[in-house]
Design a protein around this motif. Structure first.
Motif, mmCIF file in Angstrom:
data_model
loop_
_atom_site.group_PDB
_atom_site.id
_atom_site.type_symbol
_atom_site.label_atom_id
_atom_site.label_comp_id
_atom_site.label_asym_id
_atom_site.label_seq_id
_atom_site.Cartn_x
_atom_site.Cartn_y
_atom_site.Cartn_z
ATOM 1 N N ALA A 20 0.821 -1.213 0.000
ATOM 2 C CA ALA A 20 0.000 0.000 0.000
ATOM 3 C C ALA A 20 0.850 1.256 0.000
ATOM 4 C CB ALA A 20 -0.925 0.012 1.210
ATOM 5 N N VAL A 21 2.049 1.168 0.530
ATOM 6 C CA VAL A 21 2.912 2.341 0.568
ATOM 7 C C VAL A 21 3.734 2.476 -0.713
ATOM 8 C CG1 VAL A 21 4.893 3.353 1.766
ATOM 9 C CG2 VAL A 21 3.018 2.382 3.080
ATOM 10 N N PHE A 22 4.263 1.375 -1.220
ATOM 11 C CA PHE A 22 5.201 1.476 -2.338
ATOM 12 C C PHE A 22 4.575 1.357 -3.726
ATOM 13 C CE2 PHE A 22 8.135 0.303 1.117
ATOM 14 C CZ PHE A 22 8.937 1.427 1.037
ATOM 15 N N VAL A 23 3.459 0.659 -3.883
ATOM 16 C CA VAL A 23 2.836 0.531 -5.204
ATOM 17 C C VAL A 23 2.381 1.883 -5.747
ATOM 18 C CG1 VAL A 23 0.847 -0.448 -6.427
ATOM 19 C CG2 VAL A 23 2.287 -1.915 -5.006
ATOM 20 N N PRO A 24 1.714 2.745 -4.939
ATOM 21 C CA PRO A 24 1.356 4.062 -5.497
ATOM 22 C C PRO A 24 2.584 4.888 -5.910
ATOM 23 C CG PRO A 24 0.047 3.628 -3.569
ATOM 24 C CD PRO A 24 1.074 2.547 -3.633
ATOM 25 N N LEU A 25 3.690 4.758 -5.184
ATOM 26 C CA LEU A 25 4.908 5.469 -5.586
ATOM 27 C C LEU A 25 5.429 4.953 -6.919
ATOM 28 C CD1 LEU A 25 6.784 5.606 -2.164
ATOM 29 C CD2 LEU A 25 5.678 7.486 -3.350
ATOM 30 N N LEU A 26 5.416 3.652 -7.088
ATOM 31 C CA LEU A 26 5.843 3.077 -8.365
ATOM 32 C C LEU A 26 4.897 3.468 -9.490
ATOM 33 C CD1 LEU A 26 6.965 -0.476 -7.210
ATOM 34 C CD2 LEU A 26 8.417 1.396 -8.002
ATOM 35 N N GLY A 31 4.115 6.966 -14.380
ATOM 36 C CA GLY A 31 3.131 7.832 -15.018
ATOM 37 C C GLY A 31 1.709 7.310 -14.999
ATOM 38 N N GLN A 32 1.384 6.408 -14.122
ATOM 39 C CA GLN A 32 0.040 5.853 -14.051
ATOM 40 C C GLN A 32 -0.903 6.689 -13.197
ATOM 41 O OE1 GLN A 32 -0.875 3.132 -15.840
ATOM 42 N NE2 GLN A 32 1.168 3.325 -16.712
ATOM 43 N N VAL A 33 -0.378 7.620 -12.422
ATOM 44 C CA VAL A 33 -1.203 8.456 -11.558
ATOM 45 C C VAL A 33 -1.296 9.844 -12.167
ATOM 46 C CG1 VAL A 33 -1.443 9.451 -9.253
ATOM 47 C CG2 VAL A 33 -0.470 7.170 -9.518
ATOM 48 N N ASP A 34 -2.531 10.288 -12.402
ATOM 49 C CA ASP A 34 -2.748 11.641 -12.913
ATOM 50 C C ASP A 34 -3.899 12.276 -12.135
ATOM 51 O OD1 ASP A 34 -4.928 10.301 -13.900
ATOM 52 O OD2 ASP A 34 -4.341 10.433 -16.001
ATOM 53 N N ASP A 35 -4.314 13.458 -12.541
ATOM 54 C CA ASP A 35 -5.375 14.151 -11.811
ATOM 55 C C ASP A 35 -6.701 13.409 -11.848
ATOM 56 O OD1 ASP A 35 -3.679 16.157 -11.094
ATOM 57 O OD2 ASP A 35 -4.252 17.508 -12.730
ATOM 58 N N GLY A 36 -6.929 12.635 -12.878
ATOM 59 C CA GLY A 36 -8.197 11.921 -13.011
ATOM 60 C C GLY A 36 -8.345 10.755 -12.047
ATOM 61 N N ASN A 37 -7.250 10.103 -11.705
ATOM 62 C CA ASN A 37 -7.367 8.930 -10.835
ATOM 63 C C ASN A 37 -6.657 9.102 -9.492
ATOM 64 O OD1 ASN A 37 -4.708 8.746 -11.584
ATOM 65 N ND2 ASN A 37 -4.842 6.664 -12.387
ATOM 66 N N LEU A 38 -6.198 10.293 -9.181
ATOM 67 C CA LEU A 38 -5.499 10.525 -7.919
ATOM 68 C C LEU A 38 -6.389 10.223 -6.719
ATOM 69 C CD1 LEU A 38 -2.992 11.496 -6.416
ATOM 70 C CD2 LEU A 38 -3.910 13.816 -6.551
ATOM 71 N N LEU A 39 -7.640 10.625 -6.800
ATOM 72 C CA LEU A 39 -8.576 10.371 -5.701
ATOM 73 C C LEU A 39 -8.746 8.869 -5.469
ATOM 74 C CD1 LEU A 39 -10.619 11.443 -3.624
ATOM 75 C CD2 LEU A 39 -12.334 11.337 -5.433
ATOM 76 N N TYR A 40 -8.880 8.114 -6.544
ATOM 77 C CA TYR A 40 -9.052 6.664 -6.415
ATOM 78 C C TYR A 40 -7.796 5.988 -5.882
ATOM 79 C CZ TYR A 40 -13.202 7.596 -9.146
ATOM 80 O OH TYR A 40 -14.391 8.097 -9.575
ATOM 81 N N VAL A 41 -6.635 6.474 -6.271
ATOM 82 C CA VAL A 41 -5.383 5.920 -5.758
ATOM 83 C C VAL A 41 -5.277 6.186 -4.259
ATOM 84 C CG1 VAL A 41 -2.861 6.091 -5.854
ATOM 85 C CG2 VAL A 41 -4.177 6.031 -7.961
ATOM 86 N N LYS A 42 -5.606 7.417 -3.831
ATOM 87 C CA LYS A 42 -5.558 7.751 -2.406
ATOM 88 C C LYS A 42 -6.562 6.918 -1.613
ATOM 89 C CE LYS A 42 -5.401 11.903 -0.891
ATOM 90 N NZ LYS A 42 -5.633 13.318 -0.646
ATOM 91 N N LEU A 43 -7.779 6.787 -2.130
ATOM 92 C CA LEU A 43 -8.796 6.000 -1.435
ATOM 93 C C LEU A 43 -8.404 4.527 -1.354
ATOM 94 C CD1 LEU A 43 -12.092 7.541 -2.839
ATOM 95 C CD2 LEU A 43 -11.148 7.800 -0.550
ATOM 96 N N GLY A 44 -7.896 3.989 -2.443
ATOM 97 C CA GLY A 44 -7.449 2.594 -2.434
ATOM 98 C C GLY A 44 -6.299 2.374 -1.475
ATOM 99 N N MET A 45 -5.388 3.319 -1.459
ATOM 100 C CA MET A 45 -4.240 3.226 -0.557
ATOM 101 C C MET A 45 -4.702 3.249 0.905
ATOM 102 S SD MET A 45 -0.996 5.728 -0.774
ATOM 103 C CE MET A 45 -0.082 6.108 0.690
ATOM 104 N N LYS A 46 -5.589 4.169 1.242
ATOM 105 C CA LYS A 46 -6.089 4.241 2.621
ATOM 106 C C LYS A 46 -6.870 2.987 2.996
ATOM 107 C CE LYS A 46 -6.250 9.152 3.445
ATOM 108 N NZ LYS A 46 -7.046 10.271 3.910
ATOM 109 N N LEU A 47 -7.659 2.462 2.076
ATOM 110 C CA LEU A 47 -8.432 1.265 2.359
ATOM 111 C C LEU A 47 -7.519 0.072 2.624
ATOM 112 C CD1 LEU A 47 -11.252 -0.076 2.464
ATOM 113 C CD2 LEU A 47 -10.936 -0.599 0.047
ATOM 114 N N VAL A 48 -6.491 -0.100 1.810
ATOM 115 C CA VAL A 48 -5.564 -1.218 2.005
ATOM 116 C C VAL A 48 -4.776 -1.032 3.302
ATOM 117 C CG1 VAL A 48 -3.555 -2.399 1.037
ATOM 118 C CG2 VAL A 48 -5.438 -1.755 -0.447
ATOM 119 N N ILE A 49 -4.406 0.200 3.633
ATOM 120 C CA ILE A 49 -3.702 0.458 4.892
ATOM 121 C C ILE A 49 -4.594 0.095 6.075
ATOM 122 C CG2 ILE A 49 -2.811 2.288 6.391
ATOM 123 C CD1 ILE A 49 -1.631 3.597 3.878
#
Length: 135
Positions: A20-26, A31-49
């Motif tokens: 949950a910590v390192f996959v979003p950084l990778l 270049g897989q994280v942009d303004d369109g999916n940043l919210l979903y990445v943050k929510l997914g990261m918090k949920l997995v944490i």
């Protein structure tokens, strides 16, 4: 409070926490994280944490009896005090900075992290004390 998950969930929880910590950084680096999916990445990261921290905290210990339940209870009490201190400090800091939203960012996750740290510390302390009592 006895552990309700199998002991193997503790290791799985740590693996999920690392992912949950390192996959979003990778993902960001490739270049897989942009303004369109940043919210979903943050929510997914918090949920997995959240899931991983609960898996770590609620996993049974190998030799859990009354001692393990007492360690888990003690960890919750200590972490509640530490979380309260942290929250008051964050409220004062956010009031000083004029940013009242700053105090509410991931406060529950911080509490669970403190819970897990306290439990791990108390488990290691109990193991060391048990080794010294044998000798």
């Amino acid at each position: 409070m006895k552990g309700i998950l199998p002991a193997s969930c503790r290791l799985l929880g740590y693996v999920l926490l690392l992912l949950a910590v390192f996959v979003p950084l990778l993902m960001y680096m490739f270049g897989q994280v942009d303004d369109g999916n940043l919210l979903y990445v943050k929510l997914g990261m918090k949920l997995v944490i959240w899931i991983s921290l609960f898996m770590i905290f609620l996993a049974r210990m190998k030799d859990e009896e009354e001692e393990g339940a007492a360690i888990r209870r003690k960890a919750m009490v200590i972490s509640l005090y530490l979380w309260g201190i942290y929250y008051v400090v964050m409220l004062v800091k956010s009031a000083y900075d004029g940013n009242l939203q700053e105090a509410d960012n991931s406060v529950g996750i911080v509490y669970m992290v403190i819970n897990v740290f306290c439990k791990e510390f108390l488990m290691q302390k109990a193991r060391i004390e048990k080794n010294f009592r044998r000798k």
